[in-house]
Write a protein that holds these residues in place. Structure first.
Motif, short mmCIF file in Angstrom:
data_model
loop_
_atom_site.label_atom_id
_atom_site.label_comp_id
_atom_site.label_asym_id
_atom_site.label_seq_id
_atom_site.Cartn_x
_atom_site.Cartn_y
_atom_site.Cartn_z
N LYS A 149 8.49 7.23 37.38
CA LYS A 149 8.11 7.71 38.30
C LYS A 149 8.86 9.43 38.02
N ASN A 150 8.82 9.78 37.41
CA ASN A 150 8.67 11.19 36.42
C ASN A 150 7.45 11.98 37.50
N PRO A 151 7.53 12.28 38.00
CA PRO A 151 5.58 13.71 38.70
C PRO A 151 4.57 14.14 37.27
N ARG A 152 5.35 15.22 36.71
CA ARG A 152 4.54 15.16 35.22
C ARG A 152 4.50 13.92 34.33
N CYS A 196 20.26 -16.04 20.20
CA CYS A 196 20.30 -14.31 19.62
C CYS A 196 21.22 -13.55 20.71
N GLN A 197 20.96 -12.40 19.99
CA GLN A 197 21.99 -11.21 20.34
C GLN A 197 20.90 -10.58 21.45
N THR A 198 21.19 -10.46 23.06
CA THR A 198 20.10 -9.66 23.53
C THR A 198 20.60 -8.35 24.13
N LEU A 199 19.60 -7.47 24.27
CA LEU A 199 19.71 -6.00 25.11
C LEU A 199 18.83 -6.58 25.79
N VAL A 200 18.48 -6.49 27.95
CA VAL A 200 18.23 -6.29 28.83
C VAL A 200 18.09 -4.66 28.93
N VAL A 201 16.93 -4.18 28.59
CA VAL A 201 16.45 -3.13 29.83
C VAL A 201 15.68 -3.09 31.28
N HIS A 202 16.49 -2.55 32.53
CA HIS A 202 15.46 -2.81 33.81
C HIS A 202 15.66 -1.57 34.15
N ALA A 203 14.93 -0.82 35.05
CA ALA A 203 14.78 0.16 36.11
C ALA A 203 15.22 -0.91 37.64
N SER A 233 13.96 5.46 37.06
CA SER A 233 12.48 4.86 36.21
C SER A 233 12.01 4.36 37.13
N TYR A 234 10.85 3.54 36.64
CA TYR A 234 10.00 2.43 37.11
C TYR A 234 9.71 1.29 35.51
N HIS A 235 8.33 1.08 36.39
CA HIS A 235 8.56 -0.05 35.01
C HIS A 235 7.82 0.65 33.78
N MET A 236 7.77 0.73 33.65
CA MET A 236 6.99 1.68 32.25
C MET A 236 8.54 2.43 30.87
N VAL A 237 9.53 1.77 31.02
CA VAL A 237 10.83 2.66 30.79
C VAL A 237 11.14 2.77 29.35
N MET A 238 9.96 3.24 28.33
CA MET A 238 9.81 3.85 27.20
C MET A 238 10.11 5.08 27.05
N VAL A 239 8.51 5.38 28.09
CA VAL A 239 8.13 6.76 28.23
C VAL A 239 8.54 7.76 29.65
N ASP A 240 9.31 6.96 30.97
CA ASP A 240 9.83 6.96 31.53
C ASP A 240 11.02 9.06 31.88
N SER A 241 11.41 8.86 32.55
CA SER A 241 12.24 9.94 32.63
C SER A 241 13.38 10.18 31.90
N GLU A 242 14.05 8.15 31.49
CA GLU A 242 14.95 7.99 30.61
C GLU A 242 14.86 7.47 29.35
N ARG A 243 14.40 7.60 29.04
CA ARG A 243 13.01 7.71 27.85
C ARG A 243 14.79 7.74 26.22
N ALA A 244 14.93 8.72 27.10
CA ALA A 244 15.66 9.27 25.86
C ALA A 244 17.06 8.56 25.75
N ALA A 245 17.62 7.98 26.94
CA ALA A 245 18.61 6.99 26.95
C ALA A 245 18.54 5.86 26.66
N VAL A 246 17.46 4.88 26.07
CA VAL A 246 16.57 4.06 26.33
C VAL A 246 16.68 4.06 24.82
N LEU A 247 16.46 5.21 24.47
CA LEU A 247 16.48 4.97 22.60
C LEU A 247 17.70 5.24 22.33
N GLN A 248 18.27 5.60 22.79
CA GLN A 248 19.77 6.05 22.00
C GLN A 248 20.47 4.74 22.15
N ARG A 249 20.22 4.33 23.32
CA ARG A 249 21.13 2.88 23.74
C ARG A 249 20.60 1.14 22.55
#
Length: 258
Positions: A149-152, A196-203, A233-249
């Motif tokens: 989603k991030n244009p840059r 198992c314990q699961t985390l789902v990250v989804h835009a 964010s769009y599909h690539m959540v690990m590299v898009d605008s909210e990547r820092a928040a995803v990494l922190q969670r």
């Protein structure tokens, strides 16, 4: 002389369809910094030519990652699993077959292909599957918005494709998408076996797979499920605008010290 202390746990990180470890962003580095041994192998058919995917069935992807999982388990004992896109589906099936007891992180899992960029006539691919020679020749190109989603960041991704860098295939044979469809159908009926314990990250605006996938996983997985919805964010959540928040969670989820 003190011996170097080995990491107490390991994590198997699985990239997306047509991708490489680039899909996982800084997840591996974060885990390594927290003394978790992170392993990011290439899925079969990846890393050289898209045509190599024509030799692969979904069982090959799962089989290769099960072998990686067992190797890490033998060396480290505790193993965590994480995957993005196709890698999330593969991680689910590895978790099911291995009766996984560690943690499982799923980033943009495409349990359903129903995002806003999917053409309304996409269902016609199932008819083409009945013509294997045609399905092998047809190509699904990687095109804008590239899951970003991030244009840059999107411009940077486009430039990497123009330079023909080997971080992601430029297209996927339609016959390979058939294997993803087969894995999705296989999993939908078996999610209750994963405890198992699961985390789902989804835009919320994922162009490939809607929030329906996250909601379905929360309802049907047998273990505790946390869902982190993203709004920028769009599909690539690990590299898009909210990547820092995803990494922190993710850091909190895996119990890695900051």
């Amino acid at each position: 002389m003190n011996e170097e202390k080995k990491p107490q746990a390991a994590a198997l990180l699985i990239h997306g369809l047509g991708g490489t470890e680039y899909d996982l962003g800084a997840l591996g580095k974060m885990l390594q910094a927290g003394q978790v041994h992170a392993r990011s192998p290439l899925l079969p058919g990846h890393g050289i030519s898209p045509q190599d995917l024509l030799r692969c069935q979904w069982q090959d992807w799962v089989g290769a990652m099960r072998a990686e999982y067992r190797g890490l388990q033998a060396a480290h004992g505790q193993v965590h699993l994480a995957g993005v896109c196709l890698g999330a589906l593969v991680a689910l099936e590895v978790a099911r077959q291995e009766q996984h007891e560690g943690k499982l992180a799923l980033y943009a899992p495409p349990l359903f292909l129903d995002g806003w960029s999917i053409p309304k006539k996409a269902w016609l691919r199932h008819l083409v599957y009945w013509l294997p020679a045609l399905a092998r020749r047809m190509r699904v190109p990687e095109c804008e918005p590239y899951g970003i989603k991030n244009p840059r960041i999107r411009r940077a991704i486009q430039q990497r494709f123009e330079r023909e860098e080997k971080f992601h295939y430029a297209y996927i044979p339609l016959a390979c998408v058939r294997e993803v469809d087969r894995l999705r159908r296989h999993l939908v009926a078996r999610l209750g076996e994963i405890r198992c314990q699961t985390l789902v990250v989804h835009a919320r605006e994922d162009e490939i797979t809607s929030m329906r996938s996250a909601r379905y996983l929360r309802r049907h997985l047998a273990g505790t499920v946390e869902v982190l919805p993203l709004s920028n964010s769009y599909h690539m959540v690990m590299v898009d605008s909210e990547r820092a928040a995803v990494l922190q969670r993710s850091q909190r989820f895996f119990g890695v010290p900051g």
